[in-house]
Scaffold this motif. Structure first.
Motif, PDB file in Angstrom:
ATOM      1  N   VAL A 142      20.498  -0.739  11.687  1.00 57.61           N
ATOM      2  CA  VAL A 142      20.004   0.573  12.118  1.00 57.61           C
ATOM      3  C   VAL A 142      21.074   1.637  11.903  1.00 57.61           C
ATOM      4  CG1 VAL A 142      19.219   1.922  14.094  1.00 57.61           C
ATOM      5  CG2 VAL A 142      18.366  -0.391  13.772  1.00 57.61           C
ATOM      6  N   VAL A 143      22.304   1.343  12.265  1.00 53.84           N
ATOM      7  CA  VAL A 143      23.386   2.307  12.083  1.00 53.84           C
ATOM      8  C   VAL A 143      23.591   2.631  10.604  1.00 53.84           C
ATOM      9  CG1 VAL A 143      25.875   2.660  12.321  1.00 53.84           C
ATOM     10  CG2 VAL A 143      24.582   1.672  14.199  1.00 53.84           C
ATOM     11  N   LEU A 144      23.686   1.602   9.780  1.00 54.67           N
ATOM     12  CA  LEU A 144      23.972   1.815   8.361  1.00 54.67           C
ATOM     13  C   LEU A 144      22.873   2.607   7.675  1.00 54.67           C
ATOM     14  CD1 LEU A 144      25.482  -1.642   7.360  1.00 54.67           C
ATOM     15  CD2 LEU A 144      26.693   0.508   7.715  1.00 54.67           C
ATOM     16  N   ASN A 145      21.623   2.255   7.919  1.00 57.00           N
ATOM     17  CA  ASN A 145      20.530   2.948   7.247  1.00 57.00           C
ATOM     18  C   ASN A 145      20.358   4.377   7.765  1.00 57.00           C
ATOM     19  OD1 ASN A 145      18.651   1.057   5.374  1.00 57.00           O
ATOM     20  ND2 ASN A 145      19.651  -0.154   6.944  1.00 57.00           N
ATOM     21  N   THR A 146      20.582   4.579   9.069  1.00 60.00           N
ATOM     22  CA  THR A 146      20.496   5.937   9.605  1.00 60.00           C
ATOM     23  C   THR A 146      21.591   6.817   9.033  1.00 60.00           C
ATOM     24  OG1 THR A 146      19.544   5.074  11.663  1.00 60.00           O
ATOM     25  CG2 THR A 146      20.452   7.301  11.714  1.00 60.00           C
ATOM     26  N   TYR A 147      22.789   6.299   8.985  1.00 61.79           N
ATOM     27  CA  TYR A 147      23.911   7.067   8.448  1.00 61.79           C
ATOM     28  C   TYR A 147      23.697   7.403   6.969  1.00 61.79           C
ATOM     29  CZ  TYR A 147      28.478   7.679   6.260  1.00 61.79           C
ATOM     30  OH  TYR A 147      29.516   8.129   5.494  1.00 61.79           O
ATOM     31  N   LYS A 148      23.301   6.404   6.182  1.00 61.17           N
ATOM     32  CA  LYS A 148      23.098   6.654   4.750  1.00 61.17           C
ATOM     33  C   LYS A 148      21.891   7.556   4.505  1.00 61.17           C
ATOM     34  CE  LYS A 148      25.307   2.352   3.271  1.00 61.17           C
ATOM     35  NZ  LYS A 148      25.123   1.031   2.606  1.00 61.17           N
ATOM     36  N   GLY A 154      22.061  11.177   2.658  1.00 63.23           N
ATOM     37  CA  GLY A 154      21.290  11.376   1.438  1.00 63.23           C
ATOM     38  C   GLY A 154      20.327  12.545   1.466  1.00 63.23           C
ATOM     39  N   VAL A 155      20.317  13.321   2.540  1.00 70.80           N
ATOM     40  CA  VAL A 155      19.448  14.501   2.604  1.00 70.80           C
ATOM     41  C   VAL A 155      19.908  15.513   1.550  1.00 70.80           C
ATOM     42  CG1 VAL A 155      18.693  16.427   4.030  1.00 70.80           C
ATOM     43  CG2 VAL A 155      18.950  14.157   5.040  1.00 70.80           C
ATOM     44  N   PRO A 156      19.013  16.000   0.691  1.00 71.82           N
ATOM     45  CA  PRO A 156      19.425  16.949  -0.355  1.00 71.82           C
ATOM     46  C   PRO A 156      20.087  18.199   0.228  1.00 71.82           C
ATOM     47  CG  PRO A 156      17.212  16.123  -0.784  1.00 71.82           C
ATOM     48  CD  PRO A 156      17.597  15.637   0.582  1.00 71.82           C
ATOM     49  N   SER A 185      13.529  14.150   6.347  1.00 71.08           N
ATOM     50  CA  SER A 185      14.004  13.787   5.012  1.00 71.08           C
ATOM     51  C   SER A 185      14.595  12.387   4.981  1.00 71.08           C
ATOM     52  CB  SER A 185      15.049  14.804   4.533  1.00 71.08           C
ATOM     53  OG  SER A 185      14.510  16.107   4.495  1.00 71.08           O
ATOM     54  N   ALA A 186      15.215  11.985   6.068  1.00 65.29           N
ATOM     55  CA  ALA A 186      15.860  10.669   6.123  1.00 65.29           C
ATOM     56  C   ALA A 186      14.974   9.609   6.752  1.00 65.29           C
ATOM     57  CB  ALA A 186      17.158  10.778   6.919  1.00 65.29           C
ATOM     58  N   PHE A 187      13.689   9.909   6.960  1.00 63.59           N
ATOM     59  CA  PHE A 187      12.833   8.975   7.698  1.00 63.59           C
ATOM     60  C   PHE A 187      12.696   7.628   6.988  1.00 63.59           C
ATOM     61  CE2 PHE A 187       8.665   7.058   8.447  1.00 63.59           C
ATOM     62  CZ  PHE A 187       8.732   6.865   9.812  1.00 63.59           C
ATOM     63  N   ALA A 188      12.515   7.642   5.664  1.00 70.08           N
ATOM     64  CA  ALA A 188      12.292   6.382   4.941  1.00 70.08           C
ATOM     65  C   ALA A 188      13.453   5.403   5.099  1.00 70.08           C
ATOM     66  CB  ALA A 188      12.004   6.675   3.468  1.00 70.08           C
ATOM     67  N   PRO A 189      14.700   5.789   4.823  1.00 74.09           N
ATOM     68  CA  PRO A 189      15.791   4.827   5.044  1.00 74.09           C
ATOM     69  C   PRO A 189      15.993   4.473   6.508  1.00 74.09           C
ATOM     70  CG  PRO A 189      16.648   6.975   4.391  1.00 74.09           C
ATOM     71  CD  PRO A 189      15.174   7.016   4.164  1.00 74.09           C
ATOM     72  N   ILE A 190      15.743   5.428   7.412  1.00 73.70           N
ATOM     73  CA  ILE A 190      15.882   5.101   8.834  1.00 73.70           C
ATOM     74  C   ILE A 190      14.878   4.029   9.236  1.00 73.70           C
ATOM     75  CG2 ILE A 190      15.574   6.012  11.176  1.00 73.70           C
ATOM     76  CD1 ILE A 190      16.754   8.636  10.220  1.00 73.70           C
ATOM     77  N   TRP A 191      13.636   4.166   8.768  1.00 73.87           N
ATOM     78  CA  TRP A 191      12.628   3.165   9.128  1.00 73.87           C
ATOM     79  C   TRP A 191      12.931   1.813   8.489  1.00 73.87           C
ATOM     80  CZ3 TRP A 191       9.270   3.100  12.893  1.00 73.87           C
ATOM     81  CH2 TRP A 191       8.303   2.086  12.903  1.00 73.87           C
ATOM     82  N   ASN A 192      13.506   1.825   7.284  1.00 74.00           N
ATOM     83  CA  ASN A 192      13.943   0.559   6.690  1.00 74.00           C
ATOM     84  C   ASN A 192      14.986  -0.112   7.579  1.00 74.00           C
ATOM     85  OD1 ASN A 192      12.310   0.649   4.418  1.00 74.00           O
ATOM     86  ND2 ASN A 192      13.818   1.774   3.209  1.00 74.00           N
ATOM     87  N   LEU A 223       2.792   6.411   9.418  1.00 68.47           N
ATOM     88  CA  LEU A 223       3.708   7.506   9.688  1.00 68.47           C
ATOM     89  C   LEU A 223       4.075   8.285   8.424  1.00 68.47           C
ATOM     90  CD1 LEU A 223       6.156   5.881  12.264  1.00 68.47           C
ATOM     91  CD2 LEU A 223       4.324   7.508  12.721  1.00 68.47           C
ATOM     92  N   THR A 224       3.937   7.654   7.272  1.00 72.06           N
ATOM     93  CA  THR A 224       4.289   8.327   6.010  1.00 72.06           C
ATOM     94  C   THR A 224       3.053   8.692   5.208  1.00 72.06           C
ATOM     95  OG1 THR A 224       4.537   6.161   4.935  1.00 72.06           O
ATOM     96  CG2 THR A 224       6.522   7.160   5.884  1.00 72.06           C
TER      97      THR A 224
END
Length: 285
Positions: free
Chosen positions: A167-173, A177-179, A204-211, A277-278
């Motif tokens: 969760v931390v890694l994907n949220t941070y990345k 990665g937000v343009p 904008s970061a929802f997809a990696p956060i949900w991953n 959600l998407t």
């Protein structure tokens, strides 16, 4: 006077060349046919393993005491559900995994957002987090046993640690990665920091956060089974250990089937939630 074919509209040219149009339609439908066929192919290997398992048990290639037949495992599974024994263990395991996952999700999301938004905080926290994440879940078991004992707190904390890292890694990345142009537009519109986070960064970061959420729950479910194998008196993991101690391999395999089926079902539920959600996202092709 006849109009040259070069001056015909594109629609008329397509109508004048039906073989090419038909071949184009077939080419467009080819991926759909491939996907449909690949779904059947995905079941081929499991069915082959099941057939080999049944043949091995029937011809006693492996002793029945070591590898029971699939029919024996199925009867044991039905008995566990009919007597209600499996439901009690499953309820305990699900309670533990959701409690640990919720704790790891909240802590991981907060830490990931803080590192993504604050370079200074990231410089201080990221090295320590990387060192923390490199230690496997079981590596923290002796220390936590000294601190919190062997009750439910131990299991919840170990599950939370397993969920926190992805969760931390994907949220941070995801936040990183937000343009940049999105941030610039938000500044032109004079968004506050809260508006920037709520209306620009998080969507904008929802997809990696949900991953990260999905991976976090997968890790939490795996950690649950490992923790219950080592320090528990109830739960699905305990049922596996109990069957092994009594040399009841049919009980062990039945519990393994339940672990796999429940984990697969929960992951599909997360996938359906993600799809809902998407809905605002539309693929280009």
């Amino acid at each position: 006077m006849a109009v040259p074919s070069a001056e015909l509209p594109l629609v008329k040219l397509a109508a004048a060349n039906p073989p090419h149009a038909a071949s184009l339609a077939q080419w467009l439908r080819a991926p759909a046919r491939y996907v449909a066929s690949s779904r059947w192919i995905a079941w081929l290997f499991p069915m082959l393993v099941l057939v080999l398992w049944q043949l091995g048990a029937h011809f006693e290639w492996i002793a029945p005491q070591v590898l029971p037949a699939p029919t024996v495992v199925w009867r044991t599974l039905v008995d566990l559900f009919s007597t209600g024994e499996i439901w009690g263990h499953l309820h305990v395991s699900l309670t533990r995994v959701f409690a640990g996952f919720a704790l790891g999700l909240c802590a991981g999301f907060a830490l990931g957002v803080a590192m993504g938004l604050s370079p200074l905080f990231k410089d201080y926290a990221y090295p320590l987090f990387k060192a923390f994440s490199q230690v496997p879940v079981l590596g923290w078991l002796p220390l936590l046993m000294l601190l919190v004992g062997i009750d439910e707190s131990l299991k919840v904390l170990l599950i939370a640690k397993a969920a926190l890292v992805p969760v931390v890694l994907n949220t941070y990345k995801g936040i990183q990665g937000v343009p940049t142009r999105y941030i610039e537009v938000a500044r032109v519109l004079r968004f506050s920091r809260w508006q920037l986070l709520r209306k620009v960064v998080l969507p904008s970061a929802f997809a990696p956060i949900w991953n990260g959420v999905r991976y976090g729950f997968t890790h939490a479910w795996l950690a649950l089974v490992v923790v219950e194998l080592l320090a528990s008196s109830e739960g699905i993991g305990f049922l596996i250990v109990y069957g092994r101690q009594l040399f009841q391999l049919d009980v062990v395999l039945a519990a393994v089937v339940v672990v796999g089926a429940v984990g697969f079902a929960l992951d599909k539920i997360f996938a359906l939630i993600e799809k809902r959600l998407t809905r605002w996202q539309r693929p280009g092709f």
